[in-house]
Design a protein around this motif. Structure first.
Motif, PDB file in Angstrom:
ATOM      1  N   GLY A  79       0.789  -1.221   0.000  1.00  0.00           N
ATOM      2  CA  GLY A  79       0.000   0.000   0.000  1.00  0.00           C
ATOM      3  C   GLY A  79       0.822   1.272   0.000  1.00  0.00           C
ATOM      4  O   GLY A  79       2.046   1.250   0.162  1.00  0.00           O
ATOM      5  N   PRO A  80       0.145   2.410  -0.179  1.00  0.00           N
ATOM      6  CA  PRO A  80       0.805   3.722  -0.235  1.00  0.00           C
ATOM      7  C   PRO A  80       1.105   4.253   1.165  1.00  0.00           C
ATOM      8  O   PRO A  80       0.354   5.038   1.741  1.00  0.00           O
ATOM      9  CB  PRO A  80      -0.224   4.598  -0.959  1.00  0.00           C
ATOM     10  CG  PRO A  80      -1.544   3.988  -0.598  1.00  0.00           C
ATOM     11  CD  PRO A  80      -1.304   2.508  -0.463  1.00  0.00           C
ATOM     12  N   VAL A  81       2.215   3.821   1.750  1.00  0.00           N
ATOM     13  CA  VAL A  81       2.535   4.100   3.150  1.00  0.00           C
ATOM     14  C   VAL A  81       3.549   5.232   3.259  1.00  0.00           C
ATOM     15  O   VAL A  81       4.557   5.250   2.546  1.00  0.00           O
ATOM     16  CB  VAL A  81       3.096   2.831   3.835  1.00  0.00           C
ATOM     17  CG1 VAL A  81       3.305   3.079   5.322  1.00  0.00           C
ATOM     18  CG2 VAL A  81       2.169   1.650   3.608  1.00  0.00           C
ATOM     19  N   ASP A  82       3.269   6.176   4.173  1.00  0.00           N
ATOM     20  CA  ASP A  82       4.246   7.236   4.420  1.00  0.00           C
ATOM     21  C   ASP A  82       5.202   6.809   5.529  1.00  0.00           C
ATOM     22  O   ASP A  82       5.083   5.721   6.086  1.00  0.00           O
ATOM     23  CB  ASP A  82       3.552   8.566   4.742  1.00  0.00           C
ATOM     24  CG  ASP A  82       2.877   8.575   6.106  1.00  0.00           C
ATOM     25  OD1 ASP A  82       2.791   7.508   6.747  1.00  0.00           O
ATOM     26  OD2 ASP A  82       2.435   9.651   6.543  1.00  0.00           O
ATOM     27  N   ALA A  83       6.162   7.690   5.841  1.00  0.00           N
ATOM     28  CA  ALA A  83       7.245   7.314   6.760  1.00  0.00           C
ATOM     29  C   ALA A  83       6.752   6.934   8.149  1.00  0.00           C
ATOM     30  O   ALA A  83       7.323   6.056   8.806  1.00  0.00           O
ATOM     31  CB  ALA A  83       8.259   8.451   6.855  1.00  0.00           C
ATOM     32  N   THR A  84       5.686   7.577   8.634  1.00  0.00           N
ATOM     33  CA  THR A  84       5.189   7.286   9.981  1.00  0.00           C
ATOM     34  C   THR A  84       4.032   6.284   9.971  1.00  0.00           C
ATOM     35  O   THR A  84       3.532   5.925  11.022  1.00  0.00           O
ATOM     36  CB  THR A  84       4.693   8.563  10.684  1.00  0.00           C
ATOM     37  OG1 THR A  84       3.474   9.007  10.070  1.00  0.00           O
ATOM     38  CG2 THR A  84       5.742   9.665  10.625  1.00  0.00           C
ATOM     39  N   HIS A  85       3.638   5.844   8.791  1.00  0.00           N
ATOM     40  CA  HIS A  85       2.452   4.981   8.633  1.00  0.00           C
ATOM     41  C   HIS A  85       1.253   5.639   9.305  1.00  0.00           C
ATOM     42  O   HIS A  85       0.544   5.029  10.107  1.00  0.00           O
ATOM     43  CB  HIS A  85       2.697   3.591   9.212  1.00  0.00           C
ATOM     44  CG  HIS A  85       1.897   2.516   8.533  1.00  0.00           C
ATOM     45  ND1 HIS A  85       0.597   2.695   8.117  1.00  0.00           N
ATOM     46  CD2 HIS A  85       2.212   1.240   8.185  1.00  0.00           C
ATOM     47  CE1 HIS A  85       0.130   1.588   7.564  1.00  0.00           C
ATOM     48  NE2 HIS A  85       1.114   0.683   7.579  1.00  0.00           N
ATOM     49  N   ASP A  86       1.026   6.920   8.918  1.00  0.00           N
ATOM     50  CA  ASP A  86      -0.068   7.705   9.519  1.00  0.00           C
ATOM     51  C   ASP A  86       0.010   7.685  11.046  1.00  0.00           C
ATOM     52  O   ASP A  86      -1.011   7.540  11.741  1.00  0.00           O
ATOM     53  CB  ASP A  86      -1.436   7.180   9.053  1.00  0.00           C
ATOM     54  CG  ASP A  86      -1.679   7.426   7.570  1.00  0.00           C
ATOM     55  OD1 ASP A  86      -1.183   8.431   7.044  1.00  0.00           O
ATOM     56  OD2 ASP A  86      -2.354   6.587   6.943  1.00  0.00           O
ATOM     57  N   ASP A  87       1.226   7.861  11.555  1.00  0.00           N
ATOM     58  CA  ASP A  87       1.541   7.903  12.987  1.00  0.00           C
ATOM     59  C   ASP A  87       1.494   6.531  13.664  1.00  0.00           C
ATOM     60  O   ASP A  87       1.826   6.413  14.850  1.00  0.00           O
ATOM     61  CB  ASP A  87       0.600   8.851  13.751  1.00  0.00           C
ATOM     62  CG  ASP A  87       0.743  10.296  13.308  1.00  0.00           C
ATOM     63  OD1 ASP A  87       1.804  10.645  12.765  1.00  0.00           O
ATOM     64  OD2 ASP A  87      -0.216  11.073  13.504  1.00  0.00           O
ATOM     65  N   GLY A  88       1.126   5.481  12.935  1.00  0.00           N
ATOM     66  CA  GLY A  88       1.018   4.168  13.542  1.00  0.00           C
ATOM     67  C   GLY A  88       2.339   3.564  13.962  1.00  0.00           C
ATOM     68  O   GLY A  88       2.375   2.653  14.807  1.00  0.00           O
ATOM     69  N   TYR A  89       3.458   4.037  13.398  1.00  0.00           N
ATOM     70  CA  TYR A  89       4.771   3.513  13.770  1.00  0.00           C
ATOM     71  C   TYR A  89       5.292   4.099  15.084  1.00  0.00           C
ATOM     72  O   TYR A  89       6.204   3.530  15.685  1.00  0.00           O
ATOM     73  CB  TYR A  89       5.793   3.831  12.678  1.00  0.00           C
ATOM     74  CG  TYR A  89       5.782   2.901  11.486  1.00  0.00           C
ATOM     75  CD1 TYR A  89       5.257   1.620  11.545  1.00  0.00           C
ATOM     76  CD2 TYR A  89       6.325   3.319  10.263  1.00  0.00           C
ATOM     77  CE1 TYR A  89       5.256   0.783  10.445  1.00  0.00           C
ATOM     78  CE2 TYR A  89       6.338   2.487   9.148  1.00  0.00           C
ATOM     79  CZ  TYR A  89       5.803   1.219   9.249  1.00  0.00           C
ATOM     80  OH  TYR A  89       5.810   0.391   8.153  1.00  0.00           O
ATOM     81  N   ARG A  90       4.746   5.228  15.505  1.00  0.00           N
ATOM     82  CA  ARG A  90       5.368   5.916  16.644  1.00  0.00           C
ATOM     83  C   ARG A  90       5.384   5.078  17.925  1.00  0.00           C
ATOM     84  O   ARG A  90       6.387   5.101  18.657  1.00  0.00           O
ATOM     85  CB  ARG A  90       4.702   7.279  16.851  1.00  0.00           C
ATOM     86  CG  ARG A  90       5.092   8.267  15.743  1.00  0.00           C
ATOM     87  CD  ARG A  90       4.764   9.707  16.090  1.00  0.00           C
ATOM     88  NE  ARG A  90       5.406  10.607  15.140  1.00  0.00           N
ATOM     89  CZ  ARG A  90       4.786  11.211  14.113  1.00  0.00           C
ATOM     90  NH1 ARG A  90       3.501  10.988  13.902  1.00  0.00           N
ATOM     91  NH2 ARG A  90       5.452  12.003  13.301  1.00  0.00           N
ATOM     92  N   PRO A  91       4.339   4.337  18.257  1.00  0.00           N
ATOM     93  CA  PRO A  91       4.464   3.453  19.426  1.00  0.00           C
ATOM     94  C   PRO A  91       5.572   2.415  19.259  1.00  0.00           C
ATOM     95  O   PRO A  91       6.242   2.049  20.231  1.00  0.00           O
ATOM     96  CB  PRO A  91       3.082   2.795  19.512  1.00  0.00           C
ATOM     97  CG  PRO A  91       2.158   3.757  18.846  1.00  0.00           C
ATOM     98  CD  PRO A  91       2.953   4.356  17.723  1.00  0.00           C
TER      99      PRO A  91
END
Length: 351
Positions: A79-91
């Protein structure tokens, strides 16, 4: 007149204290939400260049006073994922930081203004991209080049071992990876149909359509032929997506997993995964890696494919509210702690 004044004053006091209580609860909720979205990290936008390509990335560094850190390089799923995965990576980044590791991720080509188109990539292209990011990180004085590893989810399962074959890595965290592209697609189709309570006739029709698509892919059919074969119903498929699937449908991690022998690998599997046959995945990883003794398998029985609790994952409203108000609680119980402990254990082993 006095007897009438006392009840009025008492009513005003009750109303005032009620208002104070409401404000305190509201302040507490706001404080909780702010805490949930506050991470002890310094996030820096970075640019990584390789082979004429540019990656727009984020480097998240722990605020722990250390001059150098190990690094977790994040490889996206589909999928079209940005660097933070819509902030989902932060945890996840926060868990990495607690173990003394920085995190690196980047926008997929064509996402968030990044140049290129991720649908033009093969799994080999994605591995070259990840290897270039590791080379970039090794040249930085704030990164410990001997403690750089990979984290990848879902489709990244075909990228992680290819990357390790190109450049040394210190560890791998593989979350919900599949082994074989075509078998994974068939498993996903049947699992979702059964979860929807599909009739035998509907299952048979879905399987027949899937077989027709496989035959088209096997003979290298173009998008126009695909649309014609489907009776004019593209079913959401686009020309770019068809090109991506055509380029990658023969992917099979079995050929590449031996590159991870001797590398500490944490394989994370979800018990409610409708996308990936976790039994096949575990069997494939154990056959390829167990002789090296560096494989750890973690099961989360109540989690769905994305390692979110299945009860949350299958409700768009609940998923949105959890991500907004309690992102630290988004993932299955124990998942973030398990990742942190795995990384921390590597650090102890290295001292």
């Amino acid at each position: 007149m006095r007897p009438k004044t006392r009840p009025r004053r008492r009513g005003l006091r009750i109303a005032a204290w009620s208002l104070v209580a409401v404000l305190l609860v509201a302040a507490g909720l706001v404080g909780t939400v702010l805490w949930q979205h506050s991470y002890d990290l310094d996030e820096r936008r970075v640019t990584i260049r390789h082979g004429g390509h540019v990656l727009n990335g984020v480097l998240a560094v722990p605020r722990d006073g250390r001059e150098r850190h190990g690094l977790v390089v994040h490889v996206h799923g589909d999928g079209p994922v940005d660097a933070t995965h819509d902030d989902g990576y932060r945890p996840l980044w926060a868990a990495n930081a607690e173990a003394g590791y920085a995190s690196l991720s980047w926008d997929k080509p064509g996402v968030a203004g990044a140049p290129g188109n991720w649908l033009d990539q093969s799994m080999d292209d994605r591995a070259e991209e990840a290897a270039a990011a590791i080379a970039w990180a090794r040249a930085r004085p704030d990164i410990d080049g001997d403690r750089i590893g990979l984290w990848g989810a879902s489709q990244a399962g075909w990228v992680l071992p290819k990357t390790a074959a190109r450049t040394p890595v210190s560890f791998v965290v593989a979350v919900s990876p599949a082994i074989n592209w075509l078998r994974q697609g068939r498993y996903n189709l049947l699992a979702e149909l059964r979860a929807d309570g599909a009739s035998p006739a509907r299952i048979e029709a879905g399987t027949a359509r899937s077989d027709a698509v496989r035959a088209l892919l096997a003979r290298g059919a173009g998008f126009e032929e695909y649309v014609a074969a489907m009776g004019g119903d593209a079913d959401g498929m686009t020309a770019d997506r068809w090109g991506f699937v055509s380029r990658n449908h023969t992917a099979d991690a079995t050929r590449d997993l031996p590159a991870l022998r001797g590398v500490p690998v944490l394989l994370v599997l979800a018990g409610q995964d409708l996308n990936v046959d976790t039994a096949e995945t575990e069997r494939g990883y154990r056959e390829a890696l167990d002789p090296g003794g560096a494989l750890t398998v973690a099961h989360y029985p109540d989690a769905g494919h994305s390692l979110v609790a299945r009860s949350v994952e299958k409700s768009d409203l609940r998923l949105t509210l959890t991500a907004l108000f309690a992102p630290r609680s988004l993932f299955a119980d124990g998942f973030l702690d398990g990742q942190r402990d795995f990384l921390a254990g590597l650090g102890r082993a290295g001292r």
